[in-house]
Scaffold this motif. Structure first.
Motif, PDB file in Angstrom:
ATOM      1  N   TRP A   1       0.846  -1.208   0.000  1.00  0.00           N
ATOM      2  CA  TRP A   1       0.000   0.000   0.000  1.00  0.00           C
ATOM      3  C   TRP A   1       0.872   1.245   0.000  1.00  0.00           C
ATOM      4  O   TRP A   1       0.646   2.194  -0.764  1.00  0.00           O
ATOM      5  CB  TRP A   1      -0.914  -0.019   1.222  1.00  0.00           C
ATOM      6  CG  TRP A   1      -1.692   1.228   1.414  1.00  0.00           C
ATOM      7  CD1 TRP A   1      -2.781   1.622   0.692  1.00  0.00           C
ATOM      8  CD2 TRP A   1      -1.457   2.260   2.375  1.00  0.00           C
ATOM      9  NE1 TRP A   1      -3.241   2.833   1.161  1.00  0.00           N
ATOM     10  CE2 TRP A   1      -2.455   3.242   2.191  1.00  0.00           C
ATOM     11  CE3 TRP A   1      -0.513   2.454   3.383  1.00  0.00           C
ATOM     12  CZ2 TRP A   1      -2.507   4.395   2.973  1.00  0.00           C
ATOM     13  CZ3 TRP A   1      -0.577   3.590   4.155  1.00  0.00           C
ATOM     14  CH2 TRP A   1      -1.559   4.540   3.950  1.00  0.00           C
TER      15      TRP A   1
ATOM     16  N   GLN B   1      -5.182   7.898  -4.692  1.00  0.00           N
ATOM     17  CA  GLN B   1      -5.729   7.817  -3.333  1.00  0.00           C
ATOM     18  C   GLN B   1      -6.882   6.832  -3.278  1.00  0.00           C
ATOM     19  O   GLN B   1      -6.979   6.019  -2.358  1.00  0.00           O
ATOM     20  CB  GLN B   1      -6.212   9.187  -2.891  1.00  0.00           C
ATOM     21  CG  GLN B   1      -5.082  10.052  -2.393  1.00  0.00           C
ATOM     22  CD  GLN B   1      -5.594  11.089  -1.418  1.00  0.00           C
ATOM     23  OE1 GLN B   1      -6.407  10.801  -0.550  1.00  0.00           O
ATOM     24  NE2 GLN B   1      -5.127  12.311  -1.563  1.00  0.00           N
TER      25      GLN B   1
ATOM     26  N   TYR C   1      -6.887   3.374  -1.215  1.00  0.00           N
ATOM     27  CA  TYR C   1      -7.907   3.159  -0.184  1.00  0.00           C
ATOM     28  C   TYR C   1      -8.660   1.856  -0.414  1.00  0.00           C
ATOM     29  O   TYR C   1      -8.793   1.029   0.488  1.00  0.00           O
ATOM     30  CB  TYR C   1      -8.861   4.351  -0.169  1.00  0.00           C
ATOM     31  CG  TYR C   1      -9.877   4.244   0.929  1.00  0.00           C
ATOM     32  CD1 TYR C   1      -9.467   4.129   2.246  1.00  0.00           C
ATOM     33  CD2 TYR C   1     -11.229   4.237   0.659  1.00  0.00           C
ATOM     34  CE1 TYR C   1     -10.387   4.019   3.264  1.00  0.00           C
ATOM     35  CE2 TYR C   1     -12.154   4.125   1.668  1.00  0.00           C
ATOM     36  CZ  TYR C   1     -11.726   4.008   2.967  1.00  0.00           C
ATOM     37  OH  TYR C   1     -12.633   3.882   3.963  1.00  0.00           O
TER      38      TYR C   1
ATOM     39  N   LEU D   1      -6.345  -1.079   0.377  1.00  0.00           N
ATOM     40  CA  LEU D   1      -6.096  -1.392   1.776  1.00  0.00           C
ATOM     41  C   LEU D   1      -7.338  -1.994   2.431  1.00  0.00           C
ATOM     42  O   LEU D   1      -7.250  -2.901   3.256  1.00  0.00           O
ATOM     43  CB  LEU D   1      -5.650  -0.126   2.510  1.00  0.00           C
ATOM     44  CG  LEU D   1      -4.840  -0.385   3.770  1.00  0.00           C
ATOM     45  CD1 LEU D   1      -3.725  -1.358   3.507  1.00  0.00           C
ATOM     46  CD2 LEU D   1      -4.286   0.890   4.325  1.00  0.00           C
TER      47      LEU D   1
ATOM     48  N   ILE E   1      -8.378   4.738   7.986  1.00  0.00           N
ATOM     49  CA  ILE E   1      -7.512   4.831   6.807  1.00  0.00           C
ATOM     50  C   ILE E   1      -8.022   5.919   5.863  1.00  0.00           C
ATOM     51  O   ILE E   1      -7.241   6.653   5.251  1.00  0.00           O
ATOM     52  CB  ILE E   1      -7.446   3.478   6.090  1.00  0.00           C
ATOM     53  CG1 ILE E   1      -6.782   2.450   7.003  1.00  0.00           C
ATOM     54  CG2 ILE E   1      -6.683   3.591   4.795  1.00  0.00           C
ATOM     55  CD1 ILE E   1      -5.370   2.769   7.381  1.00  0.00           C
ATOM     56  N   LEU E   2      -9.347   6.027   5.767  1.00  0.00           N
ATOM     57  CA  LEU E   2      -9.910   7.066   4.903  1.00  0.00           C
ATOM     58  C   LEU E   2      -9.413   8.441   5.343  1.00  0.00           C
ATOM     59  O   LEU E   2      -8.949   9.251   4.538  1.00  0.00           O
ATOM     60  CB  LEU E   2     -11.434   7.006   4.952  1.00  0.00           C
ATOM     61  CG  LEU E   2     -12.168   8.029   4.118  1.00  0.00           C
ATOM     62  CD1 LEU E   2     -11.934   7.769   2.648  1.00  0.00           C
ATOM     63  CD2 LEU E   2     -13.656   8.013   4.405  1.00  0.00           C
TER      64      LEU E   2
ATOM     65  N   LEU F   1      -6.869   9.103   7.323  1.00  0.00           N
ATOM     66  CA  LEU F   1      -5.416   9.199   7.263  1.00  0.00           C
ATOM     67  C   LEU F   1      -4.943   9.478   5.844  1.00  0.00           C
ATOM     68  O   LEU F   1      -4.096  10.340   5.612  1.00  0.00           O
ATOM     69  CB  LEU F   1      -4.796   7.891   7.759  1.00  0.00           C
ATOM     70  CG  LEU F   1      -3.283   7.801   7.574  1.00  0.00           C
ATOM     71  CD1 LEU F   1      -2.595   8.790   8.481  1.00  0.00           C
ATOM     72  CD2 LEU F   1      -2.771   6.411   7.821  1.00  0.00           C
ATOM     73  N   SER F   2      -5.530   8.739   4.918  1.00  0.00           N
ATOM     74  CA  SER F   2      -5.116   8.877   3.527  1.00  0.00           C
ATOM     75  C   SER F   2      -5.311  10.310   3.055  1.00  0.00           C
ATOM     76  O   SER F   2      -4.461  10.881   2.383  1.00  0.00           O
ATOM     77  CB  SER F   2      -5.916   7.871   2.703  1.00  0.00           C
ATOM     78  OG  SER F   2      -5.754   8.101   1.350  1.00  0.00           O
ATOM     79  N   GLY F   3      -6.455  10.879   3.435  1.00  0.00           N
ATOM     80  CA  GLY F   3      -6.711  12.261   3.041  1.00  0.00           C
ATOM     81  C   GLY F   3      -5.716  13.228   3.660  1.00  0.00           C
ATOM     82  O   GLY F   3      -5.314  14.204   3.029  1.00  0.00           O
TER      83      GLY F   3
END
Lengths: 665, 221, 484, 315
Positions: free
Chosen positions: A142, A155, A159, A162, C426-427, C429-431
């Motif tokens: 990832w 992104q 997402y 993961l 994760i959503l 964090l990713s942002g």
């Protein structure tokens, strides 16, 4: 002890990433992973050829009451061999790739660790260690996918990836948990002896299939794969598609055969059907892609489907007591896994070079690259031929073996298989034919024709470790294609681990002929075929020399007398796929094409609209997020309340519990 | 321990429970405060009675704290606060008074049922006392949620505490009661202090707790 | 007086000394450094306690369960003090707090420390209650320390709900005494936890159940179980970050510790079944609801607060399931969650001061704009999401195995909750980590927060994920045996 | 296998003979089909040797290559020719067991044809003309339906015979095979596939250069000279291969079994070729070419028939 040394190597690989924090040491990363991967590769070759005895070792780590167990046997060694080989080749490629990567700091720390984590999976001998390595593999890949985080779609891809990876891990945890509940231990050796009811065992199998399968990319759990694999930097895509899917297959085999014994034919039927569906849908999707790397990713889905067909067949045969057929099918599946790791890595590396040279993976902006990048083109062509299962390359051999094992299906006693087998055969054949069409498109649109953009026209290449890596892979594709017998001795220890036999038990293949079944029944010789083709080529060449004029003139395109110099008049990726899109894919993808013609006197342009949707995504996945978010929104209203209400929650809770006490028996 | 002593303790608890109902019934803040003061005073007496009965002189300290602090100081302070703020003195009931009373009775029944379900062979009477203490606690809780008024909430909270202290002193020989009641008094003091801080410092013109809840959740992005 | 006793006395007296001493120091720079120094000495004392423990008395007792948490608590208090050195200095620079209030901060902080140590080493259910109550008081003021309207309101809410919870817990404590008194006689014995536990098998199960219900609702409020959680997000979001770290990392643990002491009493009784079921129920509901709520968070610290609720839920399920695997998972989760969550609040504090906002939508592309911060920030988030090599991964796997062993449906529900929570974390964090960075105004004053505390936390969390040291394992085994 | 120099030499010779035999006969077969067709239409027929003449004419001509052509373009004709030739010479003609039969079974044979088509289609894309692309795209489509159908036919046969080895199938069919319903279905499917694969009416028309209907011809539009000669030769070989395959798989009577003399084999083979060619000519005369987008229905039909054949064979 060998195992200890291997573990040490893998550990080194996994921890070398710390070095990447020091800029000066960054250059050592690729050579280091090259050296370690190569060591693992040769070591495993030696292990497999010797057919050495399994080894186990455990450490007081992880969950203290259980510890961490590691082991090495034929099955593990075979997959480690694949990992070592791909790790080596991709590292060679990386030698010259990393220096021109924009932000190497986003790749280098994770690259060797990713290889290391993948290698740890086949070495694990208890659920915790296995899951640890598995999840580490997911998270590191990832991180690698996110390397180009500013690019559009990355992104989202990361997402979805993961999440699906996590879903898969939970499925695997569930499988192991059920096994643990039945056996009382987390180590594989304890699980092997577990007495399971049919229901529990089937649940374990389905969970393992979903868990490992989601990582491998079986339909309908494949949705992340065509998003994530292309988004990663190309060497990483090669690793993800080429070998991470194999690690997933290893995981499934370890559970289905190693822990469950694959003793029920219905499981095989399930795997078979899923494999067949995966193969066909994967390749159809691949055909419809306009993005080179996406196309390759979908083709991975297809190949994983084929491998699962082999595994499913083998399970069915195994459960029905047909050892030879089971062995043959498993050999085909493992050989295909190995082959796929070779040509898919090759193709992704080639795509990487195209991407680096032109800055785009959009097929409609490529074309004519054979002139500027002949080395890439020829190696890519070999990869494309191999993946299209054309003789005398390696892809053909594994599909041939798969078909041979399918041919033994009619002997199966189950009535259901009588209908499943023909369907599988159609699917496999359809997948193979479509794969050829797909790779004609991939190669033809990218490398042949005239350049569709200035970048493509200006693309150049230089000899570098990147080409070396691709030549290595292409050479292996040919080599295994002509003498597949040589690889059989590497596969046999793994197969015998599962089915208890090797195909050499039933028929001896010699240097020239691959004889999969009983002697004299059917055989194939890639090397003689290549020889014949060569001789035929020499003969044709000689005849032409004698008979033909051999005068050649360069002259403008004829094109039935209506040449159009605009390169946009060429067939594009979309138009090449059009007949298949209309003729085969239309019902599966809700394809609708509309042409807006201007009125007769108007000289304006006509517009073509293509409507296509991925029904699996739209029906299965798209509704999840609104549903969950809707739930969250509804709950969220509890957030904005006066304190009194919160007190009321407490009060109500207390009252309910008190009432519960009164009613408690 | 003889019958009379128990009856006395029993009666005191009963009257305290009655005061809880009275608290529920009040529509005006001063009335609420007065009723609470009476309940606290009754508690003081009950604690003293236990001190005598169990022969535990340190319980007198608790009784003293209760009498001085809760039956006198806090009610006076609260009354002063209300006068100084000169706010409307009506309690804003969120739940209709009648319904609150009905609910209170159900709660009493529940506490009895809970305690009856554990008939310890030796201490049936103790259980009944515990049931009353529990009922006082639950009714205090009910006041807190049925009245949208900061003073009412603090009084409800203190009423809960009364129930707790009652339960604690009725537990024979329970050590650390003094320490616990002191600790609790600090809580109460902080509550009152909190009220003062909010309402005087920021000069709110109402005691409606709604004004305390402007920033209930988070802002949207 | 043996060495163990000296350690214990040291542990309990050092905070008092520190509090009194720091109350007299006016210069913020020196005070902040001294504070960290004092916290370190406390940590040493706590470590000493782990090596030689005193004999249990009627008031104090140091057992394996205590020792799982005492050095941890002292360590996190120390790192929090270290972290607040840079954090509070910046707050003083920007005028968010006044330098003179720092003395109050230190006194309250040390009294919180004292009360937490006291709760952990107490062998008396009354003392434990008083300690938890004291901790509540100290933290209420610390939560409202910024004195903004929002902070005061959060503090008030925390105070009101916390006090009611504490009151209910007291009722539970009294009931426990009632249950023990017939067996142990009147007086101190019936409040001495170790004695109560010895006779728990003969205690009236119905009274014990009742007591546990009150303890559960009471301490459960402080733990943050849904639907008793309402104070938690507000308090975490509005408190200064070091305080949020201490709240999430320590105070919740202390409340859980108190509840588990109650559960240990029940473990030997037929009432244990109900306690387990209730813990599982509350845990599961908290986990799933918090997981859903995480999806809709717009504020970084609220996100972390809800994640704490989620993790408390996980622990609830783990301890509810019990057994060697379940209790181990719960304990490990407790320890590692403390480290990770307080670390996350350090990271959040640093990010918030650097970017000047705690809105998630305003934090974007951190890995491009602040790569070094982003590494630790991201790692901490991944650790909280339960990814390897951090300890939460180990505990979650163990828990899932244990849960599935108990009931496949429980395992399924747990997995669903964990997956949603994972998706949400994760959503967000990713942002925050990726994409084009948002242009935020640069901080008016330099942010000089040390990254070492966070790095230390993460390192320990990672080590614990792969290797539980023999000593700790010994402590854990004691605790697991008691938890049943 | 006996290790005797004599036998090896003999076998090699036999195989080489077979290779040149099919090479020589293939254009004649094409000529025969054209002859019969012309007769049927009432035209004067060209000579049987006309295809050979054409090929020699093309060989002598200058070869023209477009400027945008890549190396692949110039190499493709040779590859196409060689693969088709090798494939054709591996199909048993006059005798059942060819020396090199163990090298490739029928699947490998189909694979070789696939290899040839792979390059043919790529060559169609190489110049970058719209017609080339058109032909390539259609060919890829047709073959992705025809190949599975072919595979099913093979499986139906192999299921009965127990092997995909050509001699084994032929021996089985000549012996106990006989008439079976499954074989009938498979045979019809095979014929349909063969028509499609050889670019014959009604799927394609080898003689048309009408833009919208071309498939095969569109791909090779840019070829000339010896390139075109090789491709024409390959097409002729392919036709021979398919008719030979039909003869060997479905009508193996008369072929020389191992140990038998093969003069009868010759006669039988020749007769079958003549018959097959005539039948093809009759079909092409009698039917019109269908629209390109009707082809999937046609091939879908073949697929379905083959599937039924396989089902019947398996049960």
């Amino acid at each position: 002890m060998h195992l200890f040394a291997i573990l040490f190597l893998v550990f080194l690989l996994a921890t070398i990433s710390v070095a990447a924090l020091v800029p000066k040491w960054q250059r050592a990363i690729a050579p280091f992973s090259l050296a370690t991967s190569a060591t693992v590769f040769f070591w495993m070759i030696a292990f497999l050829i010797k057919d050495a005895a399994p080894q186990e070792i455990s450490f007081p780590l992880g969950i203290p009451s259980i510890g961490m167990h590691f082991g090495l046997d034929g099955l593990s060694a075979f997959f480690l061999m694949i990992l070592g080989l791909s790790g080596t080749v991709v590292s060679i490629y990386a030698l010259s790739y990393f220096p021109h990567e924009k932000e190497p700091g986003r790749i280098l720390p994770f690259f060797p660790a990713f290889i290391g984590a993948m290698m740890l999976v086949p070495l694990a001998r208890d659920a915790f260690t296995f899951l640890l390595a598995w999840e580490a593999m997911s998270i590191l890949s990832w991180a690698l996918v996110m390397a180009h985080h500013k690019e559009h779609g990355t992104q989202h891809a990361g997402y979805v990836y993961l999440l699906m990876a996590s879903f898969g891990t939970f499925c695997l945890i569930g499988a192991f948990a059920l096994l643990t509940a039945a056996s009382g231990g987390l180590s594989f050796s304890a699980m092997q002896g577990a007495k399971l009811s049919f229901g529990t065992a089937s649940a374990v199998l389905v969970l393992a299939l979903a868990g490992a399968g989601s990582k491998a990319g079986i339909v309908p759990l494949h949705v992340w794969l065509p998003l994530a694999h292309p988004a990663a930097p190309s060497p990483v895509s090669a690793l993800m598609s080429g070998v991470m899917t194999k690690v997933a297959i290893y995981g499934f085999l370890r559970i289905a055969f190693g822990l469950l014994g694959a003793s029920i034919w219905q499981w095989g039927a399930l795997v078979l059907v899923i494999g067949a569906i995966t193969a066909v849908l994967g390749v159809l999707q691949a055909m419809l892609q306009n993005d080179l790397k996406k196309l390759l990713a979908y083709s991975t889905v297809e190949n994983v489907g084929l491998i699962f067909v082999g595994i499913g067949l083998s399970m069915t045969f195994h459960a029905s007591g047909m050892e030879m057929a089971a062995t043959l099918a498993m050999t085909a599946a493992l050989l295909h896994a190995f082959n796929h790791s070779l040509f898919k890595s090759l193709l992704f590396l080639g795509a990487g070079r195209v991407l680096a040279a032109t800055g785009t993976r959009d097929l409609d902006k490529l074309g004519g690259l054979m002139r500027g990048m002949p080395l890439t083109a020829w190696t890519f062509l070999i990869g494309a031929m191999a993946i299209s299962a054309l003789p005398p390359l390696n892809g053909f051999v594994s599909e041939w073996l798969l078909l041979q094992s399918l041919l033994m299906g009619p002997a199966l006693p189950q009535a259901l298989m009588k209908i499943l087998l023909p369907i599988t055969i159609v699917s496999v054949a359809l997948a193979a034919a479509l794969a050829a069409a797909t790779f004609i498109k991939a190669f033809g649109i990218t490398f042949l024709g005239r350049a569709r953009s200035p970048e493509a026209a200006a693309a150049k290449e230089f000899k570098s470790p990147e080409t070396t890596a691709m030549f290595l892979l292409a050479g292996l594709c040919i080599l295994i294609g002509i003498i597949p017998q040589a690889v059989l001795s590497l596969i046999s220890p793994a197969v015998s681990h599962m089915t208890g036999a090797t195909i050499q038990h039933f028929a001896v293949s010699n240097l020239l002929f691959l004889v999969p079944k009983a002697a004299g029944s059917v055989s194939y010789s890639g090397i003689i075929l290549l020889l014949l083709l060569g001789l035929g080529g020499v003969a044709a060449f000689a005849l032409l020399r004698i008979l033909a004029s051999n005068k050649t003139r360069i002259s403008p395109i004829w094109d039935c007398g209506t040449p159009d110099n605009d390169t946009l008049a060429q067939y594009t990726a979309g138009s090449f796929a059009q007949p298949i899109r209309r003729g085969i894919a239309a019902p599966l993808f809700d394809v609708r094409e509309m042409v807006d013609m201007p009125p007769p006197s108007d000289m304006g342009t006509a517009h073509f609209h293509l409507h296509m949707q991925d029904l699996i995504w739209n029906r299965m996945y798209a509704p999840i997020s609104p549903f969950i978010l809707g739930l969250a929104d509804r709950l969220n209203k509890m957030q904005h309340r006066p304190t009194r209400h919160y007190l009321m929650f407490m009060f109500t809770t207390l009252i309910i519990l008190l009432a519960g006490i009164v009613l408690w028996k | 321990m003889n019958g009379f002593e128990n009856d006395m303790a029993h009666t005191l608890s009963g009257v305290m429970l009655l005061m809880s109902f009275l608290l529920l019934y009040q529509r005006r803040i001063p009335g609420l405060i007065h009723a609470f003061a009476i309940q606290a005073a009754l508690l003081g007496i009950a604690v003293s009675w236990q001190a005598v009965m169990q022969g535990e002189p340190h319980l007198f300290i608790t009784a003293l704290i209760v009498l001085l602090f809760k039956a006198a100081f806090i009610p006076i302070a609260l009354l002063k606060l209300i006068q100084r703020l000169s706010v409307p003195q009506a309690v804003e009931p969120v739940m209709a008074i009648g319904r609150t009373m009905l609910f209170g009775i159900i709660l009493c029944g529940l506490s009895l049922a809970v305690m009856q379900s554990s008939p310890q062979a030796s201490a049936l009477i103790v259980n009944e006392k515990l049931a009353m203490a529990l009922a006082i606690v639950l009714l205090g809780f009910l006041i807190m949620i049925a009245r949208q008024n900061a003073v009412a909430q603090v009084i409800g909270f203190m009423s809960i505490e009364n129930g707790l202290v009652l339960a604690a002193v009725e537990a024979k020989g329970m050590p650390l009661i003094v320490e616990i009641s002191v600790a609790f008094s600090v809580l109460v003091a902080l509550a009152v202090f909190g009220l003062f801080m909010f309402h005087i410092k920021d000069r709110f013109d109402t005691l409606d707790t709604a004004s305390l809840e402007n920033v209930r959740g988070e802002e949207l992005p | 007086m043996n060495i163990g006793m000296i350690n214990l006395v040291l542990l309990l007296s050092l905070p008092i000394v520190a509090g009194l001493f720091l109350a007299a120091i006016h210069k913020p720079g020196i005070a902040l450094k001294l504070h960290a120094g004092f916290a370190f000495t406390e940590f040493l004392a706590a470590l000493g306690l782990a090596f030689s423990r005193p004999e249990p008395t009627r008031l104090f007792m140091v057992d394996g369960f205590t020792l799982c948490l005492v050095p941890l608590t002292a360590f996190i208090l120390f790192t929090t003090a270290w972290f607040s050195h840079g954090y509070l200095a910046h707050d003083i620079d920007t005028g968010k707090i006044q330098a003179r209030h720092l003395r109050l901060w230190h006194v309250l902080f040390q009294s919180m420390a004292l009360s937490m140590y006291a709760a952990l080493v107490s062998n008396n259910i009354g003392v434990m209650w008083v300690a938890v109550e004291m901790a509540t008081l100290a933290t209420v003021i610390l939560v409202g320390f910024y004195r903004t309207h929002a902070a005061l309101e959060a503090a008030w809410k925390y105070f009101l709900l916390g006090s009611v919870g504490i009151a209910l817990a007291l009722f539970g404590t009294i009931l426990l005494y009632f249950a023990a008194e017939p067996l142990l006689g009147q007086g101190m014995n019936a409040m001495t936890w170790s004695r109560i536990r010895e006779v728990s098998s003969q205690m009236d199960p119905r009274l014990l159940r009742l007591a546990f219900v009150f303890l559960l609702v009471g301490y459960g409020t402080k733990i943050g179980f849904f639907p008793l959680h309402a104070w938690l997000p507000d308090a975490h979001a509005e408190a200064p970050s070091p305080m949020s770290a201490a709240l999430s990392g320590l105070l919740l643990n202390i409340a859980f510790f108190a509840l588990l002491r109650g559960k240990m009493v029940l473990a030997g009784n037929v009432a244990a079944g109900m306690a387990s079921s209730l813990l599982i129920l509350f845990g599961l509901v908290s986990l799933i609801i918090a997981a859903l709520m995480l999806l809709r968070r717009h504020d970084l610290k609220r996100l972390l607060a809800w994640s704490s609720i989620e993790h408390m839920g996980i622990m609830g399920v783990a301890f509810g399931i019990g057994g060697p695997l379940g209790s181990f998972a719960g304990l490990l989760h407790m320890i590692v969650h403390s480290l990770v969550k307080s670390g996350l609040f350090f990271a959040a504090g640093q990010t918030i001061q650097t970017l000047g906002t705690q809105k998630i939508s305003k934090i974007r592309g951190l890995s491009a704009s602040h790569p070094r911060l982003a590494i630790l920030f991201g790692l901490a988030f991944l650790a909280a999401a339960g990814l390897p090599p951090f300890g939460l991964f180990t505990s979650e796997i163990t828990l899932l195995v244990a849960a599935t062993g108990k009931s496949a449906w429980l395992g399924l529900a747990l997995a669903a909750g964990l997956l949603i929570a994972f998706a949400a974390i994760i959503l967000k964090l990713s942002g925050m980590l990726f994409g084009e960075p948002v242009e935020n105004p640069p901080p008016t004053h330099p942010v000089a927060i040390s990254s070492v505390p966070l790095a230390l936390h993460l390192a320990i969390a990672a080590i614990l994920g792969l290797f539980v040291p023999g000593m700790l394992w010994g402590f854990m085994r004691d605790a697991i045996a008691m938890l049943g | 296998m006996e290790i005797s120099i004599l036998s090896i030499t003999l076998k090699t010779l036999l195989q080489v003979l077979q290779a040149f035999l099919v090479l020589a006969v293939a254009p004649l077969l094409t000529g025969w089909v054209r002859m019969v067709k012309a007769r049927m239409l009432g035209r004067t027929a060209p000579s049987l040797f006309q295809p050979w003449r054409d090929i020699f004419r093309l060989l002598r001509k200058e070869t023209i290559v477009a400027p945008s052509a890549s190396r692949l373009f110039t190499m493709a004709p040779t590859i196409i020719f060689v693969t088709t030739w090798i494939a054709a010479s591996l199909v048993p003609t006059v005798m059942v067991k060819l020396p090199l039969a163990p090298v490739a079974d029928i699947i490998a044979l189909i694979g070789l044809l696939g290899l040839s088509r792979f390059f043919l289609v790529l060559a169609g894309l190489d110049i970058g003309t719209s017609f080339g692309g058109l032909g390539a795209s259609r060919e890829a489509f047709i073959s992705s339906l025809a190949e599975p159908a072919m595979m099913l036919v093979i499986f139906a046969l192999a299921t009965l015979a127990g092997s995909t080895d050509l001699p084994t199938i032929a021996t089985y069919m000549a012996g106990s095979g006989g008439m079976r319903l499954s074989l009938l279905f498979a045979f019809i499917a095979f014929l349909m596939v063969a028509v499609a694969e050889n670019a014959r009416i009604p799927v394609d028309n080898p003689t048309t250069h009408l833009e919208l209907t071309m498939v095969h011809e569109a791909m090779i539009l840019e070829y000339s000279g010896h390139h075109l000669a090789l491709i024409e030769l390959a097409a002729a070989l392919k036709l021979l291969l398919y008719i030979g395959l039909a003869a060997c798989l479905f009508l193996p009577w008369g072929m020389a079994l191992p140990g038998q003399a093969f003069p009868y084999g010759f006669a039988a083979w020749g007769a079958k070729l003549l018959l097959g060619g005539a039948a093809l000519a009759a079909l092409e005369t009698g039917r019109a070419k269908m629209r390109v987008f009707r082809v999937p229905e046609f091939l879908g039909g073949a697929l379905l028939l083959a599937f039924i054949g396989l089902l019947l064979a398996g049960v």
